[in-house]
Design an enzyme around this catalytic site. Structure first.
Site, short mmCIF file in Angstrom:
data_model
loop_
_atom_site.label_atom_id
_atom_site.label_comp_id
_atom_site.label_asym_id
_atom_site.label_seq_id
_atom_site.Cartn_x
_atom_site.Cartn_y
_atom_site.Cartn_z
N ARG A 184 -2.67 10.59 6.32
CA ARG A 184 -3.11 9.28 6.75
C ARG A 184 -2.53 8.36 5.69
NH1 ARG A 184 -7.11 5.14 5.72
NH2 ARG A 184 -8.23 6.53 4.53
N GLN A 240 -7.98 14.65 3.73
CA GLN A 240 -7.45 13.61 2.82
C GLN A 240 -8.09 13.65 1.54
OE1 GLN A 240 -6.66 9.10 3.16
NE2 GLN A 240 -4.50 10.03 3.07
N PHE A 250 0.87 -1.08 0.16
CA PHE A 250 0.05 0.12 0.04
C PHE A 250 0.77 1.22 0.09
CE2 PHE A 250 -4.63 0.55 1.16
CZ PHE A 250 -5.05 -0.27 0.49
N HIS A 260 -11.62 12.52 0.84
CA HIS A 260 -11.88 11.02 1.27
C HIS A 260 -11.71 10.72 2.70
CE1 HIS A 260 -11.49 6.71 1.19
NE2 HIS A 260 -10.40 6.66 1.82
N ARG A 289 -0.69 8.88 -0.27
CA ARG A 289 -1.74 9.77 -0.82
C ARG A 289 -1.71 11.24 -1.22
NH1 ARG A 289 -6.74 6.47 2.08
NH2 ARG A 289 -6.28 4.20 0.93
N GLU A 341 -6.97 2.03 -3.37
CA GLU A 341 -5.64 1.94 -3.51
C GLU A 341 -5.06 0.73 -3.78
OE1 GLU A 341 -3.45 4.92 -0.75
OE2 GLU A 341 -1.90 3.41 -0.38
N HIS A 368 -8.18 11.72 -1.70
CA HIS A 368 -7.83 10.20 -2.34
C HIS A 368 -7.53 10.54 -3.76
CE1 HIS A 368 -7.48 6.12 -3.43
NE2 HIS A 368 -7.88 5.83 -2.09
N LEU A 402 -15.23 5.72 -4.53
CA LEU A 402 -13.58 5.46 -4.30
C LEU A 402 -13.26 4.19 -5.35
CD1 LEU A 402 -11.25 5.85 -2.73
CD2 LEU A 402 -11.59 3.88 -1.60
C1 LIG Z 1 -14.98 4.23 0.22
C2 LIG Z 1 -14.08 4.18 1.54
C3 LIG Z 1 -13.19 2.94 1.29
C4 LIG Z 1 -12.24 3.08 2.58
N1 LIG Z 1 -11.42 2.12 2.54
C5 LIG Z 1 -10.57 2.16 3.54
C6 LIG Z 1 -9.53 0.92 3.68
O1 LIG Z 1 -9.51 0.04 2.81
N2 LIG Z 1 -8.80 1.01 4.68
C7 LIG Z 1 -8.79 1.76 5.93
O2 LIG Z 1 -7.90 1.74 6.77
N3 LIG Z 1 -9.64 2.77 5.84
C8 LIG Z 1 -10.45 2.93 4.53
N4 LIG Z 1 -11.45 3.85 4.68
C9 LIG Z 1 -11.72 4.68 5.91
C10 LIG Z 1 -12.34 3.79 6.94
O3 LIG Z 1 -13.17 3.06 6.33
C11 LIG Z 1 -13.00 4.76 7.98
O4 LIG Z 1 -12.19 5.83 8.54
C12 LIG Z 1 -13.67 3.99 9.17
O5 LIG Z 1 -14.44 2.72 8.61
C13 LIG Z 1 -14.53 4.96 9.89
O6 LIG Z 1 -15.07 3.90 10.88
P1 LIG Z 1 -16.07 4.48 12.02
O7 LIG Z 1 -16.38 3.37 12.99
O8 LIG Z 1 -15.00 5.72 12.84
O9 LIG Z 1 -17.24 5.59 11.51
P2 LIG Z 1 -18.42 4.96 10.25
O10 LIG Z 1 -18.00 3.60 9.84
O11 LIG Z 1 -18.27 5.90 9.12
O12 LIG Z 1 -19.52 4.85 11.21
C14 LIG Z 1 -20.00 6.10 11.84
C15 LIG Z 1 -21.56 5.66 12.29
O13 LIG Z 1 -22.03 6.85 13.18
C16 LIG Z 1 -23.37 6.96 12.89
N5 LIG Z 1 -23.65 8.44 13.12
C17 LIG Z 1 -23.07 9.33 12.54
N6 LIG Z 1 -23.68 10.61 12.77
C18 LIG Z 1 -24.58 10.29 13.95
C19 LIG Z 1 -25.46 10.95 14.66
N7 LIG Z 1 -25.61 12.52 14.37
N8 LIG Z 1 -26.45 10.53 15.35
C20 LIG Z 1 -26.39 9.00 15.47
N9 LIG Z 1 -25.53 8.15 14.79
C21 LIG Z 1 -24.69 8.90 13.68
C22 LIG Z 1 -23.87 6.23 12.03
O14 LIG Z 1 -24.87 5.82 11.65
C23 LIG Z 1 -22.72 5.16 11.78
O15 LIG Z 1 -23.10 3.99 12.44
C24 LIG Z 1 -12.36 3.97 3.60
C25 LIG Z 1 -13.46 4.92 3.59
C26 LIG Z 1 -14.16 5.01 2.50
C27 LIG Z 1 -15.28 6.23 2.37
#
Ligand SMILES: Cc1cc2nc3c(=O)[nH]c(=O)nc-3n(C[C@H](O)[C@H](O)[C@H](O)COP(=O)(O)OP(=O)(O)OC[C@H]3O[C@@H](n4cnc5c(N)ncnc54)[C@H](O)[C@@H]3O)c2cc1C
Length: 566
Positions: free
Chosen positions: A378, A232, A119, A343, A278, A247, A234, A244
């Site tokens: 990141r 970031q 990566f 991203h 990135r 990568e 992407h 997306l």
């Molecule tokens: C398309 C894509 C691909 C990615 N691929 C990778 C990868 O391969 N490797 C990597 O390391 N990272 C990757 N990332 C980044 C990574 O996926 C995310 O940073 C990470 O999954 C975020 O997890 P989280 O639990 O913090 O939040 P999220 O998974 O975004 O969850 C947020 C939660 O908060 C809840 N929520 C939000 N606001 C409120 C509110 N006001 N009230 C109640 N609930 C709320 C939502 O319902 C959800 O359940 C990627 C990101 C994207 C967008």
């Protein structure tokens, strides 16, 4: 009024939230509140993988947590707090094995060990993956674990504000999106794990629900936001939709080509080529486009054809489908049109290494938080890791805080808090404001996209800050037309807009103040990194007159800042 009471409330059911909940549920009554069903959280769409120095790859024998920590710190342009980056790299192998033992179906090498791929910005191939659907597999695993621990999930609830007084947390209010009722949740501990705020931009890879409203609620409740200017971009998002293209496509050997069919990365990073970090790859693509070597419509090509059908079908099946469905090209036969897009939110709610904010009982983890392990940029594969490592630590810290303090929520305070919020919602539903919330939102996303993008400069940043201040002042007068309570999307959008505007202002102001270029923050009027003045975190505290800005030292332990070369 419906009142619920728990010892720990986790806001967000993505990887960070579920991991925190599973940890704290060992001892305490935990509930999760989420805007969507847990497996629809944005974590589900993570594609490329999760980093850990497992040393399974033939080229990865000399990998170690120290090298993972170093790559993370170097990738961050030395803005990451090194104690935090070290914790993350040390915990990584254990985290990946834990997920494997809980049931995640990782891709494997022929000898049966977990497969790893190269990566960007990493010295060794250390990204573990499940084809190009890693987030899907991880999130489903944690959801199963949450069922096993019988963790209560309140779905389709929008948390609008968190109740704090005298620097202590008491609970929160949430809109039940189905009925439209405002519910009161009492809890001495709230863990905010609401993900990134990508949708404040107009060109984001993030899910539509990633508005940052949760992090903004913590900010209004007294927590600080840290390093918000570091956004970031992407390098490879699909032309037009900005979906997306992982990568992993470059990790598996994909090329970037300009309109002259030139692998232009050789001009920018002759060693790392397409597998640079990135920030630098995104700037290289943007430079090609800006200097007229992109295709008409502002894009370049990501070419996978030479990888062959078998490899694409086995290792990149998801991105092939995305390219076919959303750009009408089959990567087996044609190059994919791509452009940089928003991203990831490197900044977020400022926390300790255990997830605590400066407010007692208010914690944060995952993309919503800033520990800070990603600093100014990141590395791919480090965010999934961040959610699991610091999700678990915040769950554990919640237990410690409850054990030692036995805090009790103040119900009188919560009652008043609920009444104030209910009044605000009734005012919105009455539809008497003058401002169209859609217009305000559009102006915000366009301002960030065009004035606070890959390349930044003072004049545009000043304009952006002025526009965003204007929008903040107009917000209290927003109007919606739909006055019904049940699943009122206008109401939901109008409520979330407040938090989006809060975050947007900290992004633009942080970018204006930071008179240097570091990581993803690239100032064409200040091209150099300036460690003398800016080896510092940006901190923002909420006030009704806009963010109060300050700075904080970066924790440097093992790795002295050097020039970043790839
Ligand atoms: C398309 C894509 C691909 C990615 N691929 C990778 C990868 O391969 N490797 C990597 O390391 N990272 C990757 N990332 C980044 C990574 O996926 C995310 O940073 C990470 O999954 C975020 O997890 P989280 O639990 O913090 O939040 P999220 O998974 O975004 O969850 C947020 C939660 O908060 C809840 N929520 C939000 N606001 C409120 C509110 N006001 N009230 C109640 N609930 C709320 C939502 O319902 C959800 O359940 C990627 C990101 C994207 C967008």
């Amino acid at each position: 009024m419906q009142v619920f009471q728990h010892q720990v409330l986790v806001v967000g059911a993505g990887l960070a939230g579920l991991r925190a909940a599973i940890e704290a549920a060992q001892k305490y009554d935990v509930a999760v509140i989420s805007r969507v069903h847990p497996v629809r959280s944005h974590s589900v769409s993570a594609q490329g993988g999760i980093n850990a120095s497992l040393k399974n790859h033939a080229d990865g024998k000399d990998d170690s947590w120290e090298k993972h920590a170093f790559d993370t710190v170097k990738g961050s342009d030395y803005l990451a707090d090194q104690d935090a980056a070290i914790i993350m790299a040390q915990d990584a192998p254990g985290c990946v094995y834990e997920m494997e033992h809980w049931g995640t179906l990782f891709s494997r090498f022929p000898d049966g060990r977990i497969a790893q791929r190269p990566f960007g910005g990493a010295g060794f191939p250390r990204t573990c993956y499940a084809a190009d659907r890693t987030g899907h597999h991880l999130l489903h695993t944690l959801y199963e674990q949450s069922l096993k621990h019988q963790i209560n999930v309140y779905e389709e609830r929008l948390v609008t504000n968190i109740a704090t007084e005298n620097n202590r947390c008491h609970g929160l209010v949430a809109l039940n999106m189905i009925s439209g009722e405002l519910e009161l949740y009492a809890a001495p501990v709230v863990i905010v794990a609401t993900g990134g705020s990508g949708r404040i931009y107009g060109n984001s890879t993030n899910a539509l629900i990633n508005t940052g409203s949760g992090a903004a609620a913590a900010y209004r409740a007294g927590a600080q936001l840290e390093d918000m200017e570091f956004i970031q971009f992407h390098p490879t998002t699909l032309l037009g939709t900005n979906i997306l293209i992982s990568e992993a496509a470059r990790g598996e050997g994909g090329y970037l080509l300009n309109k002259d069919n030139e692998r232009f990365m050789k001009k920018y990073m002759p060693q790392a080529m397409e597998l640079g970090p990135r920030d630098i790859v995104a700037r290289s693509i943007q430079t090609e486009i800006d200097e007229g070597r992109g295709f008409p419509g502002d894009y370049v090509h990501l070419d996978l054809r030479h990888l062959g059908e078998k490899k694409i079908l086995e290792l990149l099946p998801g991105i092939r489908l995305l390219a076919m469905d959303f750009a009408g090209v089959d990567p087996i036969h044609e190059p994919i049109p791509i452009q940089p897009g928003q991203h990831y939110t490197m900044g977020g709610i400022a926390t300790s290494n255990d997830g605590h904010t400066r407010v007692q009982g208010l914690l944060a983890a995952g993309e919503a938080a800033c520990v800070s392990v990603h600093g100014a940029n990141r590395l791919g594969g480090n965010s999934l890791l961040d959610t699991l490592v610091f999700g678990r630590r915040s769950g554990s810290e919640a237990m410690r805080y409850l054990n030692e303090n036995n805090p009790q929520p103040d119900h009188k305070l919560l009652q008043n808090f609920w009444e104030k919020e209910e009044k605000r919602i009734q005012t919105l539903l009455a539809g008497e404001g003058q401002e169209d919330y859609k217009e305000l939102r559009h102006k915000m996303t366009q301002t960030l996209t065009h004035k606070v993008g890959v390349f930044r400069q003072e004049k545009e940043l000043k304009e952006a800050v002025d526009i965003l201040i204007g929008l903040r002042k107009r917000y209290p007068n927003v109007k919606i037309k739909n006055s019904s309570r049940a699943y009122n999307l206008e109401l939901i959008n109008a409520l979330e807009l407040e938090g989006m505007l809060n975050s947007a202002e900290t992004v633009a102001l942080g970018a204006l103040n930071r008179t240097e270029s570091r990581g993803s923050h690239s100032r064409i009027d200040f091209e150099k990194r300036d460690d003398g003045n800016w080896l510092r975190h940006t901190m923002a505290a909420y006030t009704e007159e806009g963010p109060e800005m300050s700075t904080k030292d970066v924790t440097i332990t093992k790795f002295q800042p050097q020039e970043r070369k790839y």
